[in-house]
Design a protein around this motif. Sequence first.
Motif, PDB file in Angstrom:
ATOM      1  N   CYS A  15       1.730   6.935  -6.764  1.00  0.00           N
ATOM      2  CA  CYS A  15       0.668   7.832  -6.933  1.00  0.00           C
ATOM      3  C   CYS A  15       0.981   9.249  -6.734  1.00  0.00           C
ATOM      4  CB  CYS A  15      -0.621   7.380  -6.109  1.00  0.00           C
ATOM      5  SG  CYS A  15      -1.406   5.840  -7.065  1.00  0.00           S
ATOM      6  N   TYR A  16       1.862   9.428  -5.734  1.00  0.00           N
ATOM      7  CA  TYR A  16       1.795  10.809  -5.089  1.00  0.00           C
ATOM      8  C   TYR A  16       2.712  11.915  -6.464  1.00  0.00           C
ATOM      9  CZ  TYR A  16       4.486  14.601  -3.045  1.00  0.00           C
ATOM     10  OH  TYR A  16       4.991  15.973  -2.676  1.00  0.00           O
ATOM     11  N   PRO A  17       3.655  11.666  -6.966  1.00  0.00           N
ATOM     12  CA  PRO A  17       4.227  12.391  -7.934  1.00  0.00           C
ATOM     13  C   PRO A  17       3.359  12.405  -9.338  1.00  0.00           C
ATOM     14  CG  PRO A  17       5.625  10.365  -7.864  1.00  0.00           C
ATOM     15  CD  PRO A  17       4.482  10.206  -6.741  1.00  0.00           C
ATOM     16  N   ILE A  18       2.678  11.142  -9.757  1.00  0.00           N
ATOM     17  CA  ILE A  18       1.903  11.120 -10.903  1.00  0.00           C
ATOM     18  C   ILE A  18       0.816  11.954 -10.528  1.00  0.00           C
ATOM     19  CG2 ILE A  18       0.380   9.825 -12.112  1.00  0.00           C
ATOM     20  CD1 ILE A  18       2.467   7.343 -11.534  1.00  0.00           C
ATOM     21  N   GLY A  19       0.143  11.854  -9.424  1.00  0.00           N
ATOM     22  CA  GLY A  19      -1.325  12.974  -9.137  1.00  0.00           C
ATOM     23  C   GLY A  19      -0.690  14.367  -8.973  1.00  0.00           C
ATOM     24  N   LYS A  20       0.361  14.693  -8.372  1.00  0.00           N
ATOM     25  CA  LYS A  20       0.784  16.080  -8.153  1.00  0.00           C
ATOM     26  C   LYS A  20       1.126  16.600  -9.658  1.00  0.00           C
ATOM     27  CE  LYS A  20       3.475  18.878  -5.352  1.00  0.00           C
ATOM     28  NZ  LYS A  20       4.294  18.831  -3.945  1.00  0.00           N
ATOM     29  N   LEU A  35       0.804  -1.373  -0.046  1.00  0.00           N
ATOM     30  CA  LEU A  35      -0.073   0.098   0.018  1.00  0.00           C
ATOM     31  C   LEU A  35       0.718   1.099   0.182  1.00  0.00           C
ATOM     32  CD1 LEU A  35      -2.622   1.519   0.189  1.00  0.00           C
ATOM     33  CD2 LEU A  35      -2.588   0.968   2.618  1.00  0.00           C
ATOM     34  N   GLY A  36       1.966   1.267   0.742  1.00  0.00           N
ATOM     35  CA  GLY A  36       2.885   2.256   0.874  1.00  0.00           C
ATOM     36  C   GLY A  36       3.474   2.666  -0.473  1.00  0.00           C
ATOM     37  N   ILE A  80      -0.539  14.665   2.316  1.00  0.00           N
ATOM     38  CA  ILE A  80      -1.193  13.568   3.135  1.00  0.00           C
ATOM     39  C   ILE A  80      -0.873  12.170   2.575  1.00  0.00           C
ATOM     40  CG2 ILE A  80      -3.323  12.578   3.999  1.00  0.00           C
ATOM     41  CD1 ILE A  80      -4.405  15.694   4.387  1.00  0.00           C
ATOM     42  N   ILE A  81      -1.058  12.192   1.223  1.00  0.00           N
ATOM     43  CA  ILE A  81      -0.752  11.087   0.384  1.00  0.00           C
ATOM     44  C   ILE A  81       0.771  10.672   0.549  1.00  0.00           C
ATOM     45  CG2 ILE A  81      -0.532   9.938  -1.957  1.00  0.00           C
ATOM     46  CD1 ILE A  81      -2.906  11.699  -2.628  1.00  0.00           C
ATOM     47  N   LEU A  82       1.571  11.367   0.688  1.00  0.00           N
ATOM     48  CA  LEU A  82       3.036  11.185   0.805  1.00  0.00           C
ATOM     49  C   LEU A  82       3.471  10.516   1.996  1.00  0.00           C
ATOM     50  CD1 LEU A  82       6.051  11.293  -0.342  1.00  0.00           C
ATOM     51  CD2 LEU A  82       6.062  13.692   0.752  1.00  0.00           C
ATOM     52  N   VAL A  96       4.446   6.091   5.879  1.00  0.00           N
ATOM     53  CA  VAL A  96       4.015   5.458   7.089  1.00  0.00           C
ATOM     54  C   VAL A  96       3.895   3.956   6.902  1.00  0.00           C
ATOM     55  CG1 VAL A  96       2.075   4.991   8.971  1.00  0.00           C
ATOM     56  CG2 VAL A  96       3.317   7.482   8.628  1.00  0.00           C
ATOM     57  N   CYS A  97       3.077   3.721   5.875  1.00  0.00           N
ATOM     58  CA  CYS A  97       2.803   2.200   5.270  1.00  0.00           C
ATOM     59  C   CYS A  97       3.896   1.585   5.126  1.00  0.00           C
ATOM     60  CB  CYS A  97       1.833   2.279   4.205  1.00  0.00           C
ATOM     61  SG  CYS A  97       0.086   2.665   4.488  1.00  0.00           S
ATOM     62  N   VAL A  98       5.036   2.326   4.424  1.00  0.00           N
ATOM     63  CA  VAL A  98       6.158   1.426   3.963  1.00  0.00           C
ATOM     64  C   VAL A  98       6.933   0.997   5.375  1.00  0.00           C
ATOM     65  CG1 VAL A  98       8.570   1.770   2.930  1.00  0.00           C
ATOM     66  CG2 VAL A  98       6.308   2.302   1.729  1.00  0.00           C
ATOM     67  N   VAL A  99       7.076   2.107   6.166  1.00  0.00           N
ATOM     68  CA  VAL A  99       7.797   2.113   7.498  1.00  0.00           C
ATOM     69  C   VAL A  99       6.955   0.880   8.270  1.00  0.00           C
ATOM     70  CG1 VAL A  99       8.254   2.798  10.015  1.00  0.00           C
ATOM     71  CG2 VAL A  99       8.780   4.225   7.944  1.00  0.00           C
TER      72      VAL A  99
END
Length: 133
Positions: free
Chosen positions: A18-23, A11-12, A109-111, A116-119
């Motif tokens: 998605c973060y850079p693509i969406g931004k 999920l992370g 928030i997405i970032l 957090v999910c990766v950690v």
Amino acid sequence: MAVAGFTFFLLGVVLLICYPIGKKKNKRCSAQTQGVFVGTKARYNSKGSLPDMKYYTYSVNGVAYQIKSTAYNSQVDKVGDTCTIWYNPKNPAEAQEFHYEKSSKTFTIILICGIVCVVLGFVLPIIGIGMQG
């Protein structure tokens, strides 16, 4: 714990992709026009229903375009309702029915959620190993 860790990790990774693509898409789609909500199509897969696909039409310089999205749009309730469509002035076929302002914290928030999910993806299996031993 290993399965939960792996799930959080995946999920992370998805959120971090998605973060850079969406931004970037949000930045490119800077012009706006009025669009019309033209319909919804239910979608299914082998596990059941998926979010409905919503269709919108809009025109730029007399050329008609259509986009589809699964995102919720508070501007429309029924077929025929109008809404704002944000499009890329250099490529009007690239568009979205929402736009986050520069001051919006959505991408931050997405970032953060992705990190957090990766950690958690790394920490949960370690905790699981510690609890077994």
